[in-house]
Design a protein around this motif. Structure first.
Motif, mmCIF file in Angstrom:
data_model
loop_
_atom_site.group_PDB
_atom_site.id
_atom_site.type_symbol
_atom_site.label_atom_id
_atom_site.label_comp_id
_atom_site.label_asym_id
_atom_site.label_seq_id
_atom_site.Cartn_x
_atom_site.Cartn_y
_atom_site.Cartn_z
ATOM 1 N N ASP A 165 -13.863 -24.642 -41.082
ATOM 2 C CA ASP A 165 -12.624 -23.896 -41.287
ATOM 3 C C ASP A 165 -12.017 -24.376 -42.597
ATOM 4 O OD1 ASP A 165 -10.160 -22.596 -41.142
ATOM 5 O OD2 ASP A 165 -9.314 -24.120 -39.813
ATOM 6 N N SER A 166 -12.181 -23.591 -43.663
ATOM 7 C CA SER A 166 -11.693 -24.033 -44.969
ATOM 8 C C SER A 166 -10.167 -24.031 -45.041
ATOM 9 C CB SER A 166 -12.299 -23.184 -46.087
ATOM 10 O OG SER A 166 -12.060 -21.828 -45.873
ATOM 11 N N THR A 211 -9.822 -17.979 -43.774
ATOM 12 C CA THR A 211 -8.778 -17.675 -42.796
ATOM 13 C C THR A 211 -9.002 -18.293 -41.433
ATOM 14 O OG1 THR A 211 -9.919 -15.614 -42.270
ATOM 15 C CG2 THR A 211 -8.157 -15.494 -43.915
ATOM 16 N N GLY A 212 -10.066 -19.041 -41.241
ATOM 17 C CA GLY A 212 -10.359 -19.662 -39.952
ATOM 18 C C GLY A 212 -11.832 -19.545 -39.626
ATOM 19 N N VAL A 213 -12.135 -19.470 -38.329
ATOM 20 C CA VAL A 213 -13.502 -19.365 -37.845
ATOM 21 C C VAL A 213 -13.585 -18.174 -36.899
ATOM 22 C CG1 VAL A 213 -15.270 -20.484 -36.415
ATOM 23 C CG2 VAL A 213 -14.016 -21.814 -38.114
ATOM 24 N N LEU A 214 -14.566 -17.303 -37.136
ATOM 25 C CA LEU A 214 -14.807 -16.180 -36.239
ATOM 26 C C LEU A 214 -15.725 -16.628 -35.105
ATOM 27 C CD1 LEU A 214 -15.334 -13.228 -38.722
ATOM 28 C CD2 LEU A 214 -13.488 -13.472 -37.067
ATOM 29 N N HIS A 215 -15.323 -16.316 -33.892
ATOM 30 C CA HIS A 215 -16.127 -16.594 -32.708
ATOM 31 C C HIS A 215 -16.591 -15.245 -32.190
ATOM 32 C CE1 HIS A 215 -14.939 -20.858 -32.284
ATOM 33 N NE2 HIS A 215 -13.969 -20.423 -33.050
ATOM 34 N N SER A 216 -17.875 -15.129 -31.897
ATOM 35 C CA SER A 216 -18.414 -13.825 -31.527
ATOM 36 C C SER A 216 -19.355 -13.936 -30.351
ATOM 37 C CB SER A 216 -19.159 -13.211 -32.714
ATOM 38 O OG SER A 216 -19.671 -11.950 -32.370
ATOM 39 N N GLY A 217 -19.280 -12.948 -29.468
ATOM 40 C CA GLY A 217 -20.233 -12.801 -28.390
ATOM 41 C C GLY A 217 -20.122 -13.846 -27.307
ATOM 42 N N ALA A 235 -7.029 -23.666 -37.155
ATOM 43 C CA ALA A 235 -6.700 -25.030 -36.742
ATOM 44 C C ALA A 235 -5.427 -25.078 -35.910
ATOM 45 C CB ALA A 235 -6.570 -25.928 -37.963
ATOM 46 N N SER A 236 -4.562 -24.075 -36.044
ATOM 47 C CA SER A 236 -3.320 -24.065 -35.258
ATOM 48 C C SER A 236 -3.481 -23.272 -33.961
ATOM 49 C CB SER A 236 -2.182 -23.482 -36.091
ATOM 50 O OG SER A 236 -2.515 -22.176 -36.515
ATOM 51 N N GLY A 237 -4.677 -22.789 -33.665
ATOM 52 C CA GLY A 237 -4.917 -22.079 -32.418
ATOM 53 C C GLY A 237 -5.315 -20.642 -32.648
#
Length: 185
Positions: A79-80, A130-136, A152-154
């Protein structure tokens, strides 16, 4: 990197050379991500307080001050925006839970939880930092999961449905930095 029967091996893109890494390698790696700030590969091997880091030469075992649930499924990505690795872990079935954690190089911090466990999911860096994409992923009785963004903030507000990948049982995803796109299969 790929998991081999005798540990983790370094595999060159050309496919010509494989070489065994030092004897101190993490067992049963469930999730890995590259830490762009500290320039190490972070590996989670399903141990409550243990994290492994590879600096290009050897593996170092790190111990977190906070323990996380020991579960059979995990996926991790950089997560940049938060300058840390975000990981999704799960027990894999209804009622076992899915947890979201951030690794900052010294400790795990829980940033979210969902009531049902899942497996078959993937994580990848989101475009634009912008964060991390979680998929499937899915849980019994075969309920497919959607794609969502975690920071990082949820959990920020839900992503717009326009152009979002459909619900899916299994997913692979990765970030393509040359095109600033996250690819989800």
């Amino acid at each position: 990197f790929f998991q081999a029967e005798d540990g983790i091996r370094d595999y060159k893109v050309t496919g010509v050379q494989t070489c065994a890494l030092p004897i101190y390698t993490p067992p049963n790696v469930l999730a890995m991500a590259y830490d762009e700030v500290r320039h190490v590969v972070v590996a989670y091997a399903g141990q409550a307080t243990i994290v492994w880091e590879f600096n290009g030469v050897d593996w170092q075992q790190r111990t977190s001050t906070n323990a996380i649930p020991v579960v059979p499924y995990a996926a991790m990505a950089w997560d940049s925006s938060g300058q840390q690795c975000l990981m999704r872990t799960s027990g894999g079935s209804l009622g076992t839970g899915t947890w979201f954690f951030a690794w900052n190089g010294t400790t795990w911090t829980q940033i979210g939880v969902q009531p049902n466990g899942q497996f078959g999911f993937s994580c990848a860096t989101a475009p634009g930092g912008t964060g991390v994409l979680h998929s499937g992923g899915f849980c019994q009785p075969f309920i497919p999961a959607m794609t969502f963004l975690v920071t990082a903030s949820g959990f920020p507000p839900a992503l717009p449905n326009t152009g979002m990948p459909p619900l899916r049982f299994r997913s692979l995803s990765w970030f393509d930095p040359a095109r600033n796109r996250t690819v989800i299969t």
